[in-house]
Motif scaffolding. Structure first.
Motif, PDB file in Angstrom:
ATOM      1  N   GLN A 205       0.829  -1.204   0.000  1.00 56.21           N
ATOM      2  CA  GLN A 205       0.000   0.000   0.000  1.00 56.21           C
ATOM      3  C   GLN A 205       0.868   1.260   0.000  1.00 56.21           C
ATOM      4  O   GLN A 205       0.552   2.251  -0.673  1.00 56.21           O
ATOM      5  CB  GLN A 205      -0.924   0.004   1.224  1.00 56.21           C
ATOM      6  CG  GLN A 205      -2.021  -1.047   1.188  1.00 56.21           C
ATOM      7  CD  GLN A 205      -2.924  -0.892  -0.031  1.00 56.21           C
ATOM      8  OE1 GLN A 205      -3.286   0.218  -0.429  1.00 56.21           O
ATOM      9  NE2 GLN A 205      -3.280  -2.020  -0.638  1.00 56.21           N
ATOM     10  N   LYS A 206       1.959   1.213   0.729  1.00 55.70           N
ATOM     11  CA  LYS A 206       2.869   2.359   0.752  1.00 55.70           C
ATOM     12  C   LYS A 206       3.502   2.570  -0.618  1.00 55.70           C
ATOM     13  O   LYS A 206       3.648   3.706  -1.083  1.00 55.70           O
ATOM     14  CB  LYS A 206       3.946   2.161   1.823  1.00 55.70           C
ATOM     15  CG  LYS A 206       3.436   2.300   3.253  1.00 55.70           C
ATOM     16  CD  LYS A 206       4.564   2.192   4.252  1.00 55.70           C
ATOM     17  CE  LYS A 206       4.056   2.423   5.668  1.00 55.70           C
ATOM     18  NZ  LYS A 206       3.551   3.809   5.864  1.00 55.70           N
ATOM     19  N   LEU A 207       3.876   1.473  -1.266  1.00 56.32           N
ATOM     20  CA  LEU A 207       4.488   1.583  -2.588  1.00 56.32           C
ATOM     21  C   LEU A 207       3.500   2.115  -3.624  1.00 56.32           C
ATOM     22  O   LEU A 207       3.867   2.914  -4.493  1.00 56.32           O
ATOM     23  CB  LEU A 207       5.025   0.219  -3.032  1.00 56.32           C
ATOM     24  CG  LEU A 207       6.312  -0.263  -2.359  1.00 56.32           C
ATOM     25  CD1 LEU A 207       6.649  -1.672  -2.815  1.00 56.32           C
ATOM     26  CD2 LEU A 207       7.470   0.677  -2.660  1.00 56.32           C
ATOM     27  N   LYS A 208       2.258   1.669  -3.530  1.00 55.46           N
ATOM     28  CA  LYS A 208       1.253   2.118  -4.496  1.00 55.46           C
ATOM     29  C   LYS A 208       1.047   3.627  -4.440  1.00 55.46           C
ATOM     30  O   LYS A 208       0.697   4.247  -5.448  1.00 55.46           O
ATOM     31  CB  LYS A 208      -0.077   1.400  -4.242  1.00 55.46           C
ATOM     32  CG  LYS A 208      -0.091  -0.047  -4.705  1.00 55.46           C
ATOM     33  CD  LYS A 208      -1.448  -0.696  -4.441  1.00 55.46           C
ATOM     34  CE  LYS A 208      -1.479  -2.122  -4.952  1.00 55.46           C
ATOM     35  NZ  LYS A 208      -2.784  -2.786  -4.679  1.00 55.46           N
TER      36      LYS A 208
ATOM     37  N   GLU B  39       9.431  14.808  -2.734  1.00 55.99           N
ATOM     38  CA  GLU B  39      10.013  14.634  -1.403  1.00 55.99           C
ATOM     39  C   GLU B  39       9.242  13.595  -0.593  1.00 55.99           C
ATOM     40  O   GLU B  39       9.818  12.879   0.230  1.00 55.99           O
ATOM     41  CB  GLU B  39      10.044  15.976  -0.666  1.00 55.99           C
ATOM     42  CG  GLU B  39      10.996  16.990  -1.284  1.00 55.99           C
ATOM     43  CD  GLU B  39      11.046  18.287  -0.509  1.00 55.99           C
ATOM     44  OE1 GLU B  39      10.327  18.394   0.511  1.00 55.99           O
ATOM     45  OE2 GLU B  39      11.795  19.194  -0.911  1.00 55.99           O
ATOM     46  N   GLN B  40       7.932  13.512  -0.818  1.00 57.81           N
ATOM     47  CA  GLN B  40       7.127  12.527  -0.101  1.00 57.81           C
ATOM     48  C   GLN B  40       7.583  11.111  -0.435  1.00 57.81           C
ATOM     49  O   GLN B  40       7.559  10.220   0.427  1.00 57.81           O
ATOM     50  CB  GLN B  40       5.644  12.706  -0.455  1.00 57.81           C
ATOM     51  CG  GLN B  40       4.702  11.780   0.299  1.00 57.81           C
ATOM     52  CD  GLN B  40       4.706  12.030   1.800  1.00 57.81           C
ATOM     53  OE1 GLN B  40       5.040  13.123   2.255  1.00 57.81           O
ATOM     54  NE2 GLN B  40       4.343  11.010   2.572  1.00 57.81           N
ATOM     55  N   THR B  41       8.008  10.901  -1.671  1.00 57.79           N
ATOM     56  CA  THR B  41       8.514   9.587  -2.077  1.00 57.79           C
ATOM     57  C   THR B  41       9.748   9.216  -1.264  1.00 57.79           C
ATOM     58  O   THR B  41       9.889   8.081  -0.796  1.00 57.79           O
ATOM     59  CB  THR B  41       8.856   9.585  -3.578  1.00 57.79           C
ATOM     60  OG1 THR B  41       7.663   9.842  -4.327  1.00 57.79           O
ATOM     61  CG2 THR B  41       9.440   8.249  -4.011  1.00 57.79           C
ATOM     62  N   GLN B  42      10.636  10.169  -1.084  1.00 62.21           N
ATOM     63  CA  GLN B  42      11.833   9.920  -0.282  1.00 62.21           C
ATOM     64  C   GLN B  42      11.470   9.575   1.159  1.00 62.21           C
ATOM     65  O   GLN B  42      12.056   8.675   1.760  1.00 62.21           O
ATOM     66  CB  GLN B  42      12.750  11.147  -0.305  1.00 62.21           C
ATOM     67  CG  GLN B  42      13.400  11.420  -1.656  1.00 62.21           C
ATOM     68  CD  GLN B  42      14.312  12.625  -1.612  1.00 62.21           C
ATOM     69  OE1 GLN B  42      13.860  13.762  -1.651  1.00 62.21           O
ATOM     70  NE2 GLN B  42      15.598  12.379  -1.514  1.00 62.21           N
ATOM     71  N   LEU B  43      10.496  10.281   1.703  1.00 64.10           N
ATOM     72  CA  LEU B  43      10.085  10.032   3.086  1.00 64.10           C
ATOM     73  C   LEU B  43       9.506   8.628   3.250  1.00 64.10           C
ATOM     74  O   LEU B  43       9.818   7.922   4.213  1.00 64.10           O
ATOM     75  CB  LEU B  43       9.060  11.082   3.521  1.00 64.10           C
ATOM     76  CG  LEU B  43       9.573  12.520   3.673  1.00 64.10           C
ATOM     77  CD1 LEU B  43       8.420  13.466   3.978  1.00 64.10           C
ATOM     78  CD2 LEU B  43      10.625  12.603   4.770  1.00 64.10           C
ATOM     79  N   VAL B  44       8.671   8.225   2.300  1.00 67.74           N
ATOM     80  CA  VAL B  44       8.037   6.902   2.397  1.00 67.74           C
ATOM     81  C   VAL B  44       9.068   5.792   2.199  1.00 67.74           C
ATOM     82  O   VAL B  44       9.046   4.776   2.907  1.00 67.74           O
ATOM     83  CB  VAL B  44       6.896   6.774   1.368  1.00 67.74           C
ATOM     84  CG1 VAL B  44       6.337   5.349   1.363  1.00 67.74           C
ATOM     85  CG2 VAL B  44       5.782   7.764   1.686  1.00 67.74           C
ATOM     86  N   LEU B  45       9.984   5.969   1.255  1.00 67.47           N
ATOM     87  CA  LEU B  45      11.041   4.971   1.054  1.00 67.47           C
ATOM     88  C   LEU B  45      11.905   4.840   2.305  1.00 67.47           C
ATOM     89  O   LEU B  45      12.310   3.735   2.686  1.00 67.47           O
ATOM     90  CB  LEU B  45      11.902   5.350  -0.151  1.00 67.47           C
ATOM     91  CG  LEU B  45      11.256   5.165  -1.530  1.00 67.47           C
ATOM     92  CD1 LEU B  45      12.147   5.747  -2.619  1.00 67.47           C
ATOM     93  CD2 LEU B  45      10.980   3.688  -1.811  1.00 67.47           C
ATOM     94  N   ASN B  46      12.175   5.961   2.941  1.00 66.42           N
ATOM     95  CA  ASN B  46      12.945   5.935   4.186  1.00 66.42           C
ATOM     96  C   ASN B  46      12.157   5.226   5.288  1.00 66.42           C
ATOM     97  O   ASN B  46      12.719   4.451   6.075  1.00 66.42           O
ATOM     98  CB  ASN B  46      13.282   7.359   4.614  1.00 66.42           C
ATOM     99  CG  ASN B  46      14.125   7.401   5.876  1.00 66.42           C
ATOM    100  OD1 ASN B  46      15.218   6.846   5.927  1.00 66.42           O
ATOM    101  ND2 ASN B  46      13.615   8.053   6.909  1.00 66.42           N
ATOM    102  N   GLU B  47      10.857   5.472   5.325  1.00 60.87           N
ATOM    103  CA  GLU B  47      10.000   4.816   6.322  1.00 60.87           C
ATOM    104  C   GLU B  47       9.987   3.302   6.111  1.00 60.87           C
ATOM    105  O   GLU B  47      10.070   2.528   7.076  1.00 60.87           O
ATOM    106  CB  GLU B  47       8.582   5.373   6.216  1.00 60.87           C
ATOM    107  CG  GLU B  47       7.620   4.807   7.245  1.00 60.87           C
ATOM    108  CD  GLU B  47       6.211   5.350   7.077  1.00 60.87           C
ATOM    109  OE1 GLU B  47       5.296   4.810   7.728  1.00 60.87           O
ATOM    110  OE2 GLU B  47       6.025   6.304   6.288  1.00 60.87           O
TER     111      GLU B  47
END
Length: 244
Positions: free
Chosen positions: A163-166, A184-192
């Motif tokens: 779900q996070k990847l989608k 930037e949100q993509t970077q935050l989610v990948l880090n999460e």
């Protein structure tokens, strides 16, 4: 290390595997292993332990370390590195887009040709072409490892990560491939995602280490030796260098 820097290595007539010549390197390897243990970085503990044993022409630890480095913990480490690379690609893409925006602002709207602008546009397109295959590899490996029963992860983890990847991808209109959103949100989610995986990785790696009696015995012997050895100025300097 200081001796090797001063004399440019072991003299040609000397035995590189002699105890005297191996001592400086062995000390650093042993220190690196204990430092990794303090960080609960069990995969690197095993890597350093194996390095130290192979330096002594001792391959008795190979089987245990092979099992450790082929465990789900090592696979999760690989996935985490892929995610970090994707995050760096996103960062690079954002910088290129910002540079292109500034360049478009600097030149006249009537100017059709501009070498710098064209180069930036070409780099952005090249980056966009490379991302889908890497994203697919990351996506597939992430879901594969997180859904394996041997990963000790809850059953809902794979679904949560998916779900996070989608939320980070869109369909490319030209190729119909999944494309990573450059934001930037993509970077935050990948880090999460990386942080989540690190907890699972640490748990598995520690479990594998607990089932590696030979590695545990060698590590305990190294710690005992380091604790009983008087600290020289050189060893303190080398230890400080390894921490930076």
């Amino acid at each position: 290390m200081l001796r090797h820097m001063k004399y440019r290595g072991v003299p040609p007539s000397a035995d590189p595997y002699s105890e005297r010549n191996l001592a400086p390197a062995s000390e650093q390897v042993n220190q690196a292993a204990t430092d990794a243990k303090k960080k609960f970085d069990w995969l690197n503990v095993h890597r350093w332990l194996l390095t130290g044993q192979l330096m002594k022409n001792d391959d008795s630890l190979v089987a245990e370390v092979w099992r450790s480095l082929h465990s789900p913990a090592a696979q999760l480490e690989y996935v985490t590195i892929l995610g970090r690379s994707l995050s760096e690609i996103v960062h690079c893409g954002l910088e290129l887009k910002e540079a292109l925006r500034k360049r478009n602002h600097e030149i006249s709207p009537l100017q059709r040709e501009d070498r710098i602008r064209d180069e930036l546009s070409a780099q952005i397109k090249k980056l966009s072409r490379q991302v889908p295959s890497m994203l697919n590899g990351y996506w597939d490996k992430l879901l594969q490892v997180s859904s394996e029963s041997s990963s000790l992860a809850p059953e809902c983890l794979a679904e949560l990560l998916q779900q996070k990847l989608k939320s980070l991808v869109v369909a490319d209109r030209d190729s119909n491939q999944r494309q990573l959103v450059m934001g930037e949100q993509t970077q935050l989610v990948l880090n999460e995602i990386g942080i989540i995986l690190s907890y699972v990785q640490d748990a598995i790696a520690q479990d594998v280490h607990s089932q590696s009696p030979h590695a545990a015995h060698i590590l305990e012997a190294i710690e005992t030796e380091l604790d009983s050895r008087p600290k020289s100025v050189t060893s303190v300097q080398l230890h400080n260098m390894s921490l930076h």
